[in-house]
Write a protein that holds these residues in place. Structure first.
Motif, PDB file in Angstrom:
ATOM      1  N   PHE A 139       0.818  -1.209   0.000  1.00 21.77           N
ATOM      2  CA  PHE A 139       0.000   0.000   0.000  1.00 21.77           C
ATOM      3  C   PHE A 139       0.855   1.263   0.000  1.00 21.77           C
ATOM      4  CE2 PHE A 139       0.614  -1.385   4.391  1.00 21.77           C
ATOM      5  CZ  PHE A 139       1.084  -0.235   5.011  1.00 21.77           C
ATOM      6  N   LEU A 140       0.310   2.302  -0.608  1.00 19.72           N
ATOM      7  CA  LEU A 140       0.861   3.657  -0.584  1.00 19.72           C
ATOM      8  C   LEU A 140      -0.326   4.603  -0.594  1.00 19.72           C
ATOM      9  CD1 LEU A 140       3.133   5.841  -0.951  1.00 19.72           C
ATOM     10  CD2 LEU A 140       2.840   5.519  -3.407  1.00 19.72           C
ATOM     11  N   GLU A 141      -0.444   5.449   0.439  1.00 15.06           N
ATOM     12  CA  GLU A 141      -1.610   6.320   0.556  1.00 15.06           C
ATOM     13  C   GLU A 141      -1.220   7.650   1.184  1.00 15.06           C
ATOM     14  OE1 GLU A 141      -4.641   5.580  -0.491  1.00 15.06           O
ATOM     15  OE2 GLU A 141      -4.361   3.445  -0.907  1.00 15.06           O
ATOM     16  N   HIS A 142      -1.907   8.707   0.756  1.00 16.38           N
ATOM     17  CA  HIS A 142      -1.838   9.941   1.543  1.00 16.38           C
ATOM     18  C   HIS A 142      -2.915   9.860   2.619  1.00 16.38           C
ATOM     19  CE1 HIS A 142      -5.441  11.975  -0.096  1.00 16.38           C
ATOM     20  NE2 HIS A 142      -5.092  11.456  -1.260  1.00 16.38           N
ATOM     21  N   VAL A 143      -2.652  10.443   3.777  1.00 18.19           N
ATOM     22  CA  VAL A 143      -3.523  10.250   4.940  1.00 18.19           C
ATOM     23  C   VAL A 143      -3.749  11.579   5.656  1.00 18.19           C
ATOM     24  CG1 VAL A 143      -2.823   7.856   5.279  1.00 18.19           C
ATOM     25  CG2 VAL A 143      -1.546   9.689   6.405  1.00 18.19           C
ATOM     26  N   ALA A 144      -4.618  11.534   6.652  1.00 21.62           N
ATOM     27  CA  ALA A 144      -4.881  12.709   7.468  1.00 21.62           C
ATOM     28  C   ALA A 144      -3.649  13.067   8.300  1.00 21.62           C
ATOM     29  CB  ALA A 144      -6.069  12.452   8.395  1.00 21.62           C
ATOM     30  N   ALA A 145      -3.413  14.356   8.455  1.00 19.60           N
ATOM     31  CA  ALA A 145      -2.369  14.822   9.367  1.00 19.60           C
ATOM     32  C   ALA A 145      -2.824  14.587  10.802  1.00 19.60           C
ATOM     33  CB  ALA A 145      -2.091  16.296   9.124  1.00 19.60           C
ATOM     34  N   MET A 146      -1.905  14.701  11.732  1.00 21.56           N
ATOM     35  CA  MET A 146      -2.220  14.473  13.140  1.00 21.56           C
ATOM     36  C   MET A 146      -3.317  15.428  13.599  1.00 21.56           C
ATOM     37  SD  MET A 146       1.519  13.827  14.896  1.00 21.56           S
ATOM     38  CE  MET A 146       0.724  13.682  16.513  1.00 21.56           C
ATOM     39  N   ASN A 147      -4.252  14.897  14.404  1.00 23.54           N
ATOM     40  CA  ASN A 147      -5.355  15.701  14.917  1.00 23.54           C
ATOM     41  C   ASN A 147      -4.845  16.932  15.657  1.00 23.54           C
ATOM     42  OD1 ASN A 147      -7.380  14.033  13.940  1.00 23.54           O
ATOM     43  ND2 ASN A 147      -7.478  12.809  15.811  1.00 23.54           N
ATOM     44  N   GLY A 148      -5.506  18.048  15.421  1.00 24.88           N
ATOM     45  CA  GLY A 148      -5.173  19.271  16.135  1.00 24.88           C
ATOM     46  C   GLY A 148      -4.081  20.108  15.509  1.00 24.88           C
ATOM     47  N   THR A 149      -3.430  19.592  14.462  1.00 26.52           N
ATOM     48  CA  THR A 149      -2.364  20.347  13.800  1.00 26.52           C
ATOM     49  C   THR A 149      -2.955  21.306  12.777  1.00 26.52           C
ATOM     50  OG1 THR A 149      -2.077  18.678  12.082  1.00 26.52           O
ATOM     51  CG2 THR A 149      -0.755  18.428  14.091  1.00 26.52           C
ATOM     52  N   PRO A 150      -2.234  22.390  12.442  1.00 31.06           N
ATOM     53  CA  PRO A 150      -2.736  23.300  11.404  1.00 31.06           C
ATOM     54  C   PRO A 150      -3.013  22.590  10.083  1.00 31.06           C
ATOM     55  CG  PRO A 150      -0.940  24.329  12.611  1.00 31.06           C
ATOM     56  CD  PRO A 150      -1.005  22.901  13.078  1.00 31.06           C
ATOM     57  N   LEU A 151      -2.163  21.631   9.714  1.00 32.17           N
ATOM     58  CA  LEU A 151      -2.375  20.918   8.454  1.00 32.17           C
ATOM     59  C   LEU A 151      -3.660  20.103   8.492  1.00 32.17           C
ATOM     60  CD1 LEU A 151      -1.552  20.102   5.653  1.00 32.17           C
ATOM     61  CD2 LEU A 151       0.057  18.446   6.629  1.00 32.17           C
ATOM     62  N   ASN A 152      -3.955  19.498   9.629  1.00 29.80           N
ATOM     63  CA  ASN A 152      -5.190  18.738   9.757  1.00 29.80           C
ATOM     64  C   ASN A 152      -6.408  19.646   9.595  1.00 29.80           C
ATOM     65  OD1 ASN A 152      -7.346  17.455  12.065  1.00 29.80           O
ATOM     66  ND2 ASN A 152      -6.528  16.065  10.507  1.00 29.80           N
ATOM     67  N   ARG A 153      -6.336  20.852  10.124  1.00 25.05           N
ATOM     68  CA  ARG A 153      -7.446  21.799   9.973  1.00 25.05           C
ATOM     69  C   ARG A 153      -7.593  22.231   8.517  1.00 25.05           C
ATOM     70  NH1 ARG A 153      -5.536  23.369  15.173  1.00 25.05           N
ATOM     71  NH2 ARG A 153      -4.135  24.970  14.310  1.00 25.05           N
ATOM     72  N   VAL A 154      -6.471  22.410   7.820  1.00 24.59           N
ATOM     73  CA  VAL A 154      -6.529  22.740   6.395  1.00 24.59           C
ATOM     74  C   VAL A 154      -7.191  21.598   5.615  1.00 24.59           C
ATOM     75  CG1 VAL A 154      -5.140  23.108   4.320  1.00 24.59           C
ATOM     76  CG2 VAL A 154      -4.576  24.329   6.427  1.00 24.59           C
ATOM     77  N   GLN A 155      -6.823  20.372   5.930  1.00 29.68           N
ATOM     78  CA  GLN A 155      -7.415  19.214   5.253  1.00 29.68           C
ATOM     79  C   GLN A 155      -8.926  19.166   5.473  1.00 29.68           C
ATOM     80  OE1 GLN A 155      -4.994  16.095   7.015  1.00 29.68           O
ATOM     81  NE2 GLN A 155      -3.886  15.814   5.084  1.00 29.68           N
ATOM     82  N   ASP A 156      -9.358  19.399   6.718  1.00 35.13           N
ATOM     83  CA  ASP A 156     -10.792  19.386   7.013  1.00 35.13           C
ATOM     84  C   ASP A 156     -11.523  20.485   6.248  1.00 35.13           C
ATOM     85  OD1 ASP A 156     -10.483  17.248   8.729  1.00 35.13           O
ATOM     86  OD2 ASP A 156     -10.487  18.462  10.563  1.00 35.13           O
ATOM     87  N   TRP A 157     -10.905  21.644   6.142  1.00 40.55           N
ATOM     88  CA  TRP A 157     -11.533  22.783   5.476  1.00 40.55           C
ATOM     89  C   TRP A 157     -11.673  22.534   3.975  1.00 40.55           C
ATOM     90  CZ3 TRP A 157      -9.228  26.915   2.366  1.00 40.55           C
ATOM     91  CH2 TRP A 157     -10.110  27.956   2.123  1.00 40.55           C
TER      92      TRP A 157
END
Length: 211
Positions: A139-157
């Motif tokens: 497998f090779l996948e892009h995934v969610a950043a760690m919860n609570g990080t700025p990058l994770n918030r960007v991904q959610d947005w």
């Protein structure tokens, strides 16, 4: 939800974009893929083959069963297989309902696909079902950043517009947790940050899960 009939124009556009992006993906992922694909058996099942970005890493003569429900991908996939000497069979089914027998497969490959399926847990369960004991899932996948990080918030947005634009791709899926909880005997997983201007897809996982 099967979007292959409802969005034929978008499906053709996605196929075209993947074809044009193959060289870029080769530069980014090629060394990792080469290291593992060289040890695959002669017969392989690939989930979400698209237009065939992985075919360059299979030895000539590999018998490949490609699971690809998007019919717009089939013509470029066949052309790639013919050019690289791959013995190709295409199955136009979804990864959640594979039409393959229990414990019939030595190796399954899935790269950048669990982000866009309807149910990654069901797809991984199907992979486990068809793998023989000791069989491998690469497998090779892009995934969610760690919860609570700025990058994770960007991904959610960005998650909703990104999903619409990129064929159902989810930016914020915890695919690493899905694999870890699926029931494989071992999961050897490398977590890394891809060097890319597209910061929202930088977190990645790569590895091998053994049944």
């Amino acid at each position: 939800m099967d979007t292959t009939r409802r969005h034929p124009v978008k499906n053709r556009l996605h196929s075209w974009l993947l074809e044009r992006g193959e060289a870029y993906m080769h530069r980014k992922y090629g060394p990792r893929k080469k290291a593992i694909f060289s040890r695959l058996p002669a017969s392989v099942v690939e989930i979400g083959s698209g237009p065939g970005a992985n075919l360059r890493y299979y030895p000539s003569g590999t018998r490949l069963t490609a699971i690809e429900p998007n019919a717009a991908m089939h013509a470029p996939l066949r052309a790639n297989a013919a050019r690289r000497g791959i013995d190709l069979t295409i199955r136009g089914v979804k990864g959640e309902s594979l039409d393959l027998a229990n414990e019939s497969v030595d190796a399954v490959v899935g790269t950048l696909v669990l982000c866009s399926v309807d149910s990654p847990r069901q797809v991984v369960a199907e992979i486990l079902r068809i793998l023989k004991p000791g069989g491998r899932f690469i497998f090779l996948e892009h995934v969610a950043a760690m919860n609570g990080t700025p990058l994770n918030r960007v991904q959610d947005w960005l998650a909703k517009p990104w999903r619409w634009a990129f064929d159902g791709c989810h930016l914020n899926r915890d695919t690493h947790l899905v694999l870890g909880q699926a029931g494989f005997s071992t999961v050897d997983m490398d977590c890394f940050m891809l060097t890319s201007p597209a910061v929202m897809i930088m977190p990645h996982i790569f590895g091998v899960a053994v049944k």
